[in-house]
Design a protein around this motif. Structure first.
Motif, PDB file in Angstrom:
ATOM      1  N   CYS A 196      41.830  18.234  43.260  1.00 46.17           N
ATOM      2  CA  CYS A 196      41.638  18.596  41.854  1.00 46.17           C
ATOM      3  C   CYS A 196      41.921  20.084  41.624  1.00 46.17           C
ATOM      4  O   CYS A 196      42.747  20.460  40.779  1.00 46.17           O
ATOM      5  CB  CYS A 196      40.215  18.256  41.425  1.00 46.17           C
ATOM      6  N   ALA A 244      38.538   5.662  43.870  1.00 46.12           N
ATOM      7  CA  ALA A 244      38.487   6.473  42.648  1.00 46.12           C
ATOM      8  C   ALA A 244      37.105   6.459  42.004  1.00 46.12           C
ATOM      9  O   ALA A 244      36.586   7.513  41.611  1.00 46.12           O
ATOM     10  CB  ALA A 244      39.545   5.984  41.660  1.00 46.12           C
ATOM     11  N   GLY A 284      43.750  13.669  38.651  1.00 48.45           N
ATOM     12  CA  GLY A 284      42.902  12.490  38.529  1.00 48.45           C
ATOM     13  C   GLY A 284      43.685  11.210  38.316  1.00 48.45           C
ATOM     14  O   GLY A 284      43.427  10.203  38.973  1.00 48.45           O
ATOM     15  N   ALA A 326      38.692  15.224  47.436  1.00 49.54           N
ATOM     16  CA  ALA A 326      38.823  15.084  45.986  1.00 49.54           C
ATOM     17  C   ALA A 326      38.755  16.441  45.295  1.00 49.54           C
ATOM     18  O   ALA A 326      39.565  16.746  44.406  1.00 49.54           O
ATOM     19  CB  ALA A 326      37.733  14.157  45.450  1.00 49.54           C
ATOM     20  N   ALA A 358      34.457   9.526  41.281  1.00 49.80           N
ATOM     21  CA  ALA A 358      33.995   9.823  39.924  1.00 49.80           C
ATOM     22  C   ALA A 358      32.473   9.915  39.847  1.00 49.80           C
ATOM     23  O   ALA A 358      31.921  10.841  39.240  1.00 49.80           O
ATOM     24  CB  ALA A 358      34.512   8.748  38.966  1.00 49.80           C
ATOM     25  N   ALA A 370      44.042   7.394  40.305  1.00 47.12           N
ATOM     26  CA  ALA A 370      43.209   6.453  39.549  1.00 47.12           C
ATOM     27  C   ALA A 370      43.284   5.040  40.093  1.00 47.12           C
ATOM     28  O   ALA A 370      42.335   4.260  39.948  1.00 47.12           O
ATOM     29  CB  ALA A 370      43.610   6.480  38.078  1.00 47.12           C
ATOM     30  N   LEU A 393      40.696   9.955  36.453  1.00 45.15           N
ATOM     31  CA  LEU A 393      40.305   8.898  37.383  1.00 45.15           C
ATOM     32  C   LEU A 393      40.029   7.575  36.670  1.00 45.15           C
ATOM     33  O   LEU A 393      40.120   6.508  37.279  1.00 45.15           O
ATOM     34  CB  LEU A 393      39.054   9.315  38.163  1.00 45.15           C
ATOM     35  N   ASP A 394      39.676   7.648  35.388  1.00 48.28           N
ATOM     36  CA  ASP A 394      39.335   6.444  34.632  1.00 48.28           C
ATOM     37  C   ASP A 394      40.495   5.894  33.813  1.00 48.28           C
ATOM     38  O   ASP A 394      40.305   4.984  33.013  1.00 48.28           O
ATOM     39  CB  ASP A 394      38.157   6.733  33.692  1.00 48.28           C
TER      40      ASP A 394
END
Length: 389
Positions: A224, A255, A246, A220, A259, A250, A73-74
């Motif tokens: 996942c 997102a 993820g 989410a 997170a 992103a 996600l990052d």
């Protein structure tokens, strides 16, 4: 385990973890040390309060899956591909060096050729959990150091998956190579399929129902775990599937909300994982594994940082960045625990060799946590100046 014993196990683990974590904080120790120590104390080779750790290990594995999902996600997909191209040569050359060092050390201690190959193979990988859990999400993920670290770990994860596939198919090696190639070919298909589902299904659903936070949370988690299970079914690892899940969302505006809300769930499962690591080690074999375990651990802790520093400097990285990345990668991987289990089940290594691999993983996970927590920025740094999240 029945439901009652599982509840009792949770009671012991989390109550004990709270107590030991308090002691760890008061004595300025990393919290991960407390969780692993608790496993050794309460596990089947300690006080025997919890004897069946298989279920806890499976449950704790969800923590790794959520960890990789949050990592994805990052990350921005285009920048990740750029970093993977840059670090590929570093990851491959360093893996060759560590495999050779592991093989030579195991050979010197009298292990068989096959056991030397397996032990050497486990030395190639660094811990995704330690590397990412001790990486500040708001400081380094969007900076160069974090991107280098993540790209190297992902490359190592792919190599670990390849090694596992070879071990799984070791009884019929020619067929094993075909299976390996077929499995690797499914990775781009998984990425393209996930991208299509996100673009044409998930993003429209998120845009339509973003007011319902509970629904966003469930969507989410479902995405996942669903992609993680699909990747596992295709012969890849659940971790790779979770990371793909993820990174494909992103760029979504939701997102960062996902997170932030998934972090407590991730930490819940990771406590179980570290407990199971400590509980899985048979202390009765300590006399046989302690010397080779200490030597291999010293190789990891003392040589991995300078080796990574050397290769990163060759690709024009700054000296300070190269040292920090090397220090954060200066341990063995949780993948080595899985490799030891698979190799034992395939009768490729004996119980002593498997416990040497476990000992190196546990020792380096513990000691490298100290190095990172006391020297570099991390969410659990004992120094207020270095604590970042």
């Amino acid at each position: 385990m029945d439901s009652g014993s599982l509840f009792y196990s949770f009671f012991l683990i989390f109550t004990g973890a709270a107590l030991l974590a308090t002691v760890a904080l008061a004595t300025r120790q990393p919290l991960i040390v407390a969780y692993i120590a608790l496993g050794g104390i309460f596990g089947p080779y300690g006080l025997e309060f919890i004897n069946d750790t298989d279920l806890l290990t499976d449950i704790g594995h969800a923590g790794i899956i959520f960890l990789l999902f949050l990592l994805g996600l990052d990350m921005q997909p285009s920048h990740l591909m750029h970093m993977l191209r840059k670090t590929a040569i570093v990851g491959l050359l360093s893996s060759v060096v560590f495999a050779a060092l592991g093989y030579g050390t195991a050979y010197a201690f009298g292990f068989s050729t096959t056991e030397c190959l397996v032990i050497g193979g486990t030395m190639m990988f660094s811990s995704t959990i330690i590397g990412i859990k001790l990486l500040p999400t708001t400081v380094l993920h969007h900076k160069h150091t974090g991107e280098l670290l993540v790209s190297l770990l992902l490359l190592q994860d792919l190599l670990a998956i390849m090694m596992l596939l070879v071990l799984y198919n070791s009884k019929g090696l020619s067929n094993g190579y075909l299976s390996l190639l077929a499995t690797l070919a499914t990775l781009p298909l998984l990425v393209m399929g996930a991208w299509g589902i996100v673009r044409y299904m998930l993003l429209p659903l998120m845009a339509k129902y973003d007011r319902f936070h509970e629904y966003m949370f469930l969507l989410a988690i479902g995405w996942c775990l669903g992609l993680a299970e699909l990747a596992h079914t295709l012969g890849l690892s659940a971790e790779i599937g979770a990371f793909v899940a993820g990174i494909t969302i992103a760029t979504s505006p939701i997102a960062q909300y996902i997170a932030i809300n998934l972090k407590p769930l991730r930490d819940f499962f990771l406590i179980l994982f570290f407990f199971s690591v400590g509980a899985s080690f048979n202390l009765g074999l300590l006399d046989e594994v302690i010397i080779p375990g200490l030597v291999l651990s010293a190789i990891c802790l003392l040589l991995k940082p300078p080796v990574f520093w050397f290769f990163l400097r060759k690709v024009s990285e700054k000296q300070s960045t190269a040292w920090e990345v090397g220090a954060r990668l200066g341990q063995n991987s949780e993948f080595s625990l899985l490799i030891a289990t698979v190799a034992t089940s395939q009768l490729l290594i004996d119980n002593v060799a498997a416990h040497v691999i476990q000992a190196v993983a546990i020792l380096t996970l513990l000691l490298s946590s100290y190095i990172v927590v006391f020297r570099y920025e991390s969410p659990i740094a004992v120094n207020d100046r270095l604590r970042r999240d």
